[in-house]
Design an enzyme around this catalytic site. Sequence first.
Site, PDB file in Angstrom:
ATOM      1  N   TYR A 107      -3.821  -0.510   9.994  1.00  0.00           N
ATOM      2  CA  TYR A 107      -3.603  -0.766   8.566  1.00  0.00           C
ATOM      3  C   TYR A 107      -2.179  -0.380   8.167  1.00  0.00           C
ATOM      4  CZ  TYR A 107      -4.599  -0.791   3.526  1.00  0.00           C
ATOM      5  OH  TYR A 107      -4.585  -1.058   2.180  1.00  0.00           O
TER       6      TYR A 107
ATOM      7  N   SER B 192       0.857  -1.188   0.000  1.00  0.00           N
ATOM      8  CA  SER B 192       0.000   0.000   0.000  1.00  0.00           C
ATOM      9  C   SER B 192       0.892   1.236   0.000  1.00  0.00           C
ATOM     10  CB  SER B 192      -0.853  -0.001   1.273  1.00  0.00           C
ATOM     11  OG  SER B 192      -1.443   1.264   1.503  1.00  0.00           O
TER      12      SER B 192
END
Lengths: 251, 254
Positions: B159, B146
């Site tokens: 996250y 990510s």
Amino acid sequence: MHQLFNLTGKNAVVTGGSRGLGKEIALGLAEAGANVAIISRKESPEVVKELEQFGVKAVSIAFDIGNISMHKELLNIIEENLGKVDILVNNAGVQKRHPAVEFPQEDWNYVMNVNANAVFSLCQTFGKPMLERGYGKIVNVASLLSFQGGFTVPAYAASKGAVMQFTKSLANEWASKGVNVNCVAPGYMATEMNEALIHDEVRSRQILERIPAGRWGTGKDMQGAVIFLASSASDYVHGFTIAIDGGWLGR
Amino acid sequence: MSFQLDYFSLKGKTALVTGARTGIGQAISVGLAAAGAHLILVGHQDNMQETQNKITELQGTYETFLIDLSDVENLKANLQPILDKYSIDILVNNAGVIYREPAADHNVNEWNRVMDVNINSVFTLCQTIGNQMIEKKSGKIINIASLLSFQGGINVPSYTASKHAIAGLTKALANEWASHGVQVNAIAPGYISTNNTEALRNDEVRNQSILERIPAGRWGQADDLAGAAVFLASRASDYVSGHVLVVDGGWMGR
């Protein structure tokens, strides 16, 4: 899906395309269907023949890319011989090795001129018509020394750092106009430029021990990444540097 | 032999994709199928229909397995039916969850759930299937990282931690496995228009500030990731190891 990587009908320019990594890159692009112009200091009709075996148009142009004031002229010659340029691969580069403390100014200027100044000017010169047409793929060949300092090659490290950085600058300005600007960073490759390293037993061992893949790279290893960045498979990739280094940077 | 037939082809390969039901997982599954791979679709909800239909349209083949990746303890056992039947050539660890709550109040149960799905299960999957790959001296693992493998994000500390861990794990495995013919790499998608980012796109202010920073001038689409996945799944990337390939419309350079 295969269509994503297909370069049929595209026109590509590869600087330093007569030997080493550049030659393998040119062959890869031709195999993927692109017409190719290779730029090198001497004309290379034998490489043209190899390229033509893939059923594409190929031309060899003798030109020293360090001759920056003539870049516009170079573009004109290529457009006359090949047509509009869709893909530019700035691969040509030079190397000079001296300890930093005594690095000659003249060698510094030479390396910076070919590896950084000329590459920026070629991006500018070839990028302009790409921007006008709203389409283009520029792949600059950076280096592990875009990330690291190297040893006794400060000019090379500086020039390759510059290439990676201005690639991002160009991407920031050109991404929304349909022109992708990215880099590939080759790891330690078994090419002429690295002969001094390969023949130095100690350095050669040290390098090999640090490559997770357990081998030096080859020109062929470059082909996949360059085709990816030259094709529509990478349309949302901008300002990025793909390392092809057998895992070196993570070690 | 041309590249189209050879270099980027996945004919005869078996690819396992987690989180294959929607979004990025679906697009990558369809992309790999289009390049010729047989797909093992892994999800936890019994509604893989859309992905299956898209693969069928391409005359591709697939088999679906329902596995709860948050159940890390039983994951090895739950993978066994797949291992008994298949030798996996390509593993795409795409499944991921996101939980939004300011760090000061971030719920610890949610933290654990995010870490379980996004990193702990990925390690088990890499280990279990990686062992198969090492044995046959050939394999491709693609972890979905990510932008928050590089940056911190806002209100998503679990996250961010899990995605930084993905980048680290990818390099760690590459260092050990590259010489065994197993390439471990990651793809870091930028801001992609999927379920996980719906909340951002619905927030007018956040949506504008994100869009203004993307040099490409648009949100990414899941399909934008298919090319990178095929590249990293194919012979074309045999000397690429431990790399996090960013597909972000230029975000990281801005």
